[in-house]
Every structure is written in C-alpha cells, then in structure tokens.
Design an enzyme around this catalytic site. Structure first.
Site, PDB file in Angstrom:
ATOM      1  CE1 TYR A  69    -110.095  56.652  69.878  1.00 28.00           C
ATOM      2  CE2 TYR A  69    -110.087  56.078  67.560  1.00 28.00           C
ATOM      3  CZ  TYR A  69    -109.411  56.320  68.732  1.00 28.00           C
ATOM      4  OH  TYR A  69    -108.048  56.236  68.752  1.00 28.00           O
ATOM      5  NE  ARG A  89    -101.439  38.619  53.214  1.00 26.38           N
ATOM      6  CZ  ARG A  89    -101.936  38.004  52.121  1.00 26.38           C
ATOM      7  NH1 ARG A  89    -103.222  37.907  51.953  1.00 26.38           N
ATOM      8  NH2 ARG A  89    -101.114  37.526  51.210  1.00 26.38           N
ATOM      9  CG  ASP A 116    -116.266  51.129  69.102  1.00 26.26           C
ATOM     10  OD1 ASP A 116    -115.876  50.371  70.020  1.00 26.26           O
ATOM     11  OD2 ASP A 116    -115.542  51.998  68.584  1.00 26.26           O
TER      12      ASP A 116
HETATM   13  C1  PLP Z   1    -109.251  53.413  70.574  1.00 26.98           C
HETATM   14  C2  PLP Z   1    -110.587  53.280  70.014  1.00 26.98           C
HETATM   15  C3  PLP Z   1    -110.774  52.908  68.671  1.00 26.98           C
HETATM   16  C4  PLP Z   1    -109.609  52.688  67.720  1.00 26.98           C
HETATM   17  O1  PLP Z   1    -108.845  51.596  68.117  1.00 26.98           O
HETATM   18  P1  PLP Z   1    -107.278  51.429  67.760  1.00 26.98           P
HETATM   19  O2  PLP Z   1    -106.946  50.115  68.375  1.00 26.98           O
HETATM   20  O3  PLP Z   1    -106.559  52.589  68.341  1.00 26.98           O
HETATM   21  O4  PLP Z   1    -107.186  51.409  66.277  1.00 26.98           O
HETATM   22  C5  PLP Z   1    -112.068  52.776  68.209  1.00 26.98           C
HETATM   23  N1  PLP Z   1    -113.128  53.004  69.016  1.00 26.98           N
HETATM   24  C6  PLP Z   1    -112.983  53.359  70.308  1.00 26.98           C
HETATM   25  C7  PLP Z   1    -114.187  53.597  71.139  1.00 26.98           C
HETATM   26  C8  PLP Z   1    -111.714  53.516  70.854  1.00 26.98           C
HETATM   27  O5  PLP Z   1    -111.574  53.897  72.122  1.00 26.98           O
END
Ligand code: PLP
Length: 399
Positions: free
Chosen positions: A115, A57, A189
């Site tokens: 998202y 972990r 992101d």
């Molecule tokens: C899919 C996605 C997420 C979340 O990711 P997971 O791996 O499904 O938890 C967050 N931001 C964006 C832009 C995404 O496309």
C-alpha cells in the site's frame, strides 16, 4: 414547587441514564472519562487490581467490545486467544505496532508492492528514525532466507497478500516459518481479505493489521484500524502502552460503525468474491483487455497458493487495457455506475486508475518498476447485481 439544585447546576449535571431493559445493540459510549465509586476503587483500577475504564484514550466499552470481536474473528476456529486493539487508522495500526517492536538500528524486511502509504511511512517517518526497510521479492523464499540469515538487524517481516495492484500472493506459512526459524516477528496486512477470506494467524503470523476503513467497516463512512496479535502479554503490555501514550486510539463512533459493518461481513465478502470472479472472467474474454490480475483465475501466477491460503478470492482485481494511458482515461470517463474513488472495500464498485490518480506524481520509471503500468485499472468489485457492474464496464470499454 421542588427546589433542589440551581438551574446551571442541573444543566451541567450528568443524570443517571434511564436504563430499563438491556439495549439490543451495542451502545455508543460517547464519554471521555469514567467515574469511580470512591477513591479506593479509583486507586485499584489505576493500579490494575480491578478491571475498569478510566479515560477514553486508554479504553472505552464500545471500542473494547468491537476490538474483542475483531480478535475473535481473526482467530476464528484456531486454538489462539488473539488480542486486538482498535486504533485511529490503518496507518496508525502499522506505526503503533512498529513503534512498539522496533528501535533505531532495527530493520523491516518487506516487499515492493505495498500500500502506497505504508511505503511512504517506512521511507519518510521510520527511515529518519534509524529504522530502515528493505524491499525484497517475498515470493523468492530462498532469497528471503538468505537476507534474514545475513542481517540480524532485521527484526520483522511485513507483508501484504494479495498485494497492490497486481494481486500477487506471498506464501504466509513459508514466510512466517522462516521468520520463526530465525526468531523474527511476522506481520500481515490483511486489509484486502478480512478474516472471512484469509486468516494469517492460521498460517503462523504473529500480528495481523487492518485498515478497518475498508471491508471491515464496509460502508465507507469511517476511518480506523486494528492490531491483532497472538502474544497476549505483548499486546496487553508493550503495544497497549504505545497506543495509550502515542494517543493512536480509535474513537467510539468509528468503532460503533465497524460493529455495524461486521454484522454483514460474511455475506458481503461472499458476494464481493462471487462478483469479482464474474468480472474477472468477463474482462479476460474482452478484446480490449491485455491482462487480468485476479488470483481466482486459474492462470494467475498465484492461483494455487491463493487457493491454499484463501477461503474465497476476495473482491479486488486489476486489469491492463490495451492502449495505455489514453485508453485508461477514456475508459474511466465512460463509466456511469462505478465510482472513481481512492478507497476500496465499500459495498459499491470503486475504480482507481493509478497512473492518472494515486500515482500521477510518481516518476513513470518508478511506477513501472512497481508494475503500475499506464493502462492499469484497479477495481474494488462491489456487491451490486453483477450484470450491472459488467454492463458499466462494457460502457467504459465502448469509449
Ligand atoms: C487503506 C490501506 C491502509 C491504510 O489504512 P488507513 O485506514 O487509510 O490509514 C493500509 N494498508 C492497506 C492494504 C490499505 O488498503
């Protein structure tokens, strides 16, 4: 006949691996713990006086190697020693980071078109903890500055660019500039882009997160995420501690799959981008299409900005069919090659019709307010022969 230890003991024992020459590929370390030579070494490693792995972990050689590669890619060509932590999903990257940076009473400034999972996380998990999020139009920089100036509780600015599903871009350099001026942290992101297409660290972002589930893995066979930060101490102390104690670590198998995907990231992203531009141009000319959202098209509202901060325009686009919901459903039914699937960034072309799929349970007014109209179709353009993708879309249109 040699008698050493009992049969059951031999079964239970881990033999030293029979390593002769160095493996050419990163080994998958499927182990939950690591042995110490002796108690002194164990104590030194636990106290951080000697480098070493302890427990799965906290870290694992496969996971750490892949994290380091992602950190280097996101900071490639920059004079930054970015640190990266792999975690169990994209959502886990966001929650681990926010839990590290924020306390009850703090606020997150963000945008409407995030998202869907991120918006829900902020509303359903952070809101009840006393961490509120404010959605604003992040393209209106004057508005952003006045909101931040007035509200010292806003500790972070969190954004996606291009955003989902209209592919509108926000100005990373301008937003991080405002954040720094008022001593707030900025988080991007970068899932839609990958560092091949865009490097938010280059434009001043403090943190970058990814759902590696998408383009970085690229093959749709693993779920994981990554947090990358320019502040080494913050990454190694606060954020690492949250990851370790909240148990949001990535498992070695998913890390290994990302490593495999990364090898072809550059050529995949190049091809995704080329194909998406060709598909966008095809759709633009099509009589059944009302609008096309792709920042690579010269008349997209974010084209100039995208051109400044993106190296290519990426593989994601959306378009609006004339004829609304019914046209959207008929179009989907006519496709043969493109797959209807609620993910993105795989090597094959994936289609999503938000009104009938991901947002079917959302009120129409709420959907419309977030630009998710009835005829909107989102495409994650794959790396197939582009003629085949276009031929399939044409089949859908003929329906
Ligand atoms: C899919 C996605 C997420 C979340 O990711 P997971 O791996 O499904 O938890 C967050 N931001 C964006 C832009 C995404 O496309």
């Amino acid at each position: 006949m040699k008698h050493d230890i009992g049969f059951a003991s031999l079964c239970a024992q881990e033999l030293q691996d029979n390593k002769t020459t160095k493996p050419h590929q990163l080994p998958l370390y499927a182990t939950s713990s690591f042995e110490f030579e002796n108690i002194e070494q164990g104590m030194r490693i636990f106290r951080g006086q000697e480098k070493g792995h302890i427990y799965g972990r906290f870290g694992n050689p496969t996971v750490d190697t892949v994290a380091a590669k992602l950190g280097r890619l996101e900071a490639h060509g920059l004079d930054i020693d970015a640190q990266a932590l792999l975690v169990s999903s994209g959502m886990s990257a966001i929650s681990t980071l926010m839990l590290s940076l924020l306390q009850p009473g703090d606020k997150i400034l963000t945008q409407g078109g995030l998202y869907g999972g991120t918006t829900e996380l902020f509303r359903k998990v952070f809101d009840p903890l006393g961490i509120k999020s404010i959605a604003a139009d992040l393209t209106d920089l004057g508005e952003v500055e006045s909101i931040i100036k007035k509200d010292p509780a806003i500790k972070t600015i969190y954004f996606e660019t291009p955003s989902n599903p209209t592919l509108e871009c926000v100005d990373i350099e301008a937003l991080t500039g405002i954040a720094h001026q008022y001593e707030r942290l900025s988080i991007a992101d970068n899932t839609f882009c990958t560092p091949y297409v865009q490097q938010p660290l280059r434009f001043g972002a403090d943190f970058v997160i990814h759902s590696t589930t998408k383009y970085l893995n690229g093959h749709g066979n693993g779920v994981a995420g990554v947090i990358i930060g320019r502040n080494v101490e913050m990454m190694q102390e606060k954020i690492f501690t949250t990851m370790k104690l909240a148990g949001t670590n990535c498992n070695p198998w998913d890390a290994w799959l990302i490593n495999n995907g990364l090898k072809t990231l550059a050529i995949r992203m190049e091809r995704h981008s080329q194909n998406a531009l060709a598909v966008a141009r095809f759709l633009k000319e099509h009589p059944r299409v009302a609008t096309v959202n792709y920042p690579g098209l010269p008349d997209h509202p974010s084209h100039d900005l995208a051109d400044r901060q993106m190296n290519t325009f990426g593989g994601m686009l959306s378009f609006e069919l004339k004829g609304g919901l019914e046209a959207g459903i008929r179009f989907m039914d006519g496709l043969q090659m493109c797959t209807l699937a609620p993910t993105l960034g795989d090597v094959d072309t994936l289609i999503l019709h938000p009104a009938s799929m991901s947002h079917a349970n959302v009120d129409r007014e709420v959907r419309l307010a977030n630009s998710i109209t009835d005829g909107l179709v989102r495409i994650s353009v794959g790396i197939e022969n582009v003629e085949d993708i276009i031929a399939d879309l044409e089949r859908g249109m003929d329906k």
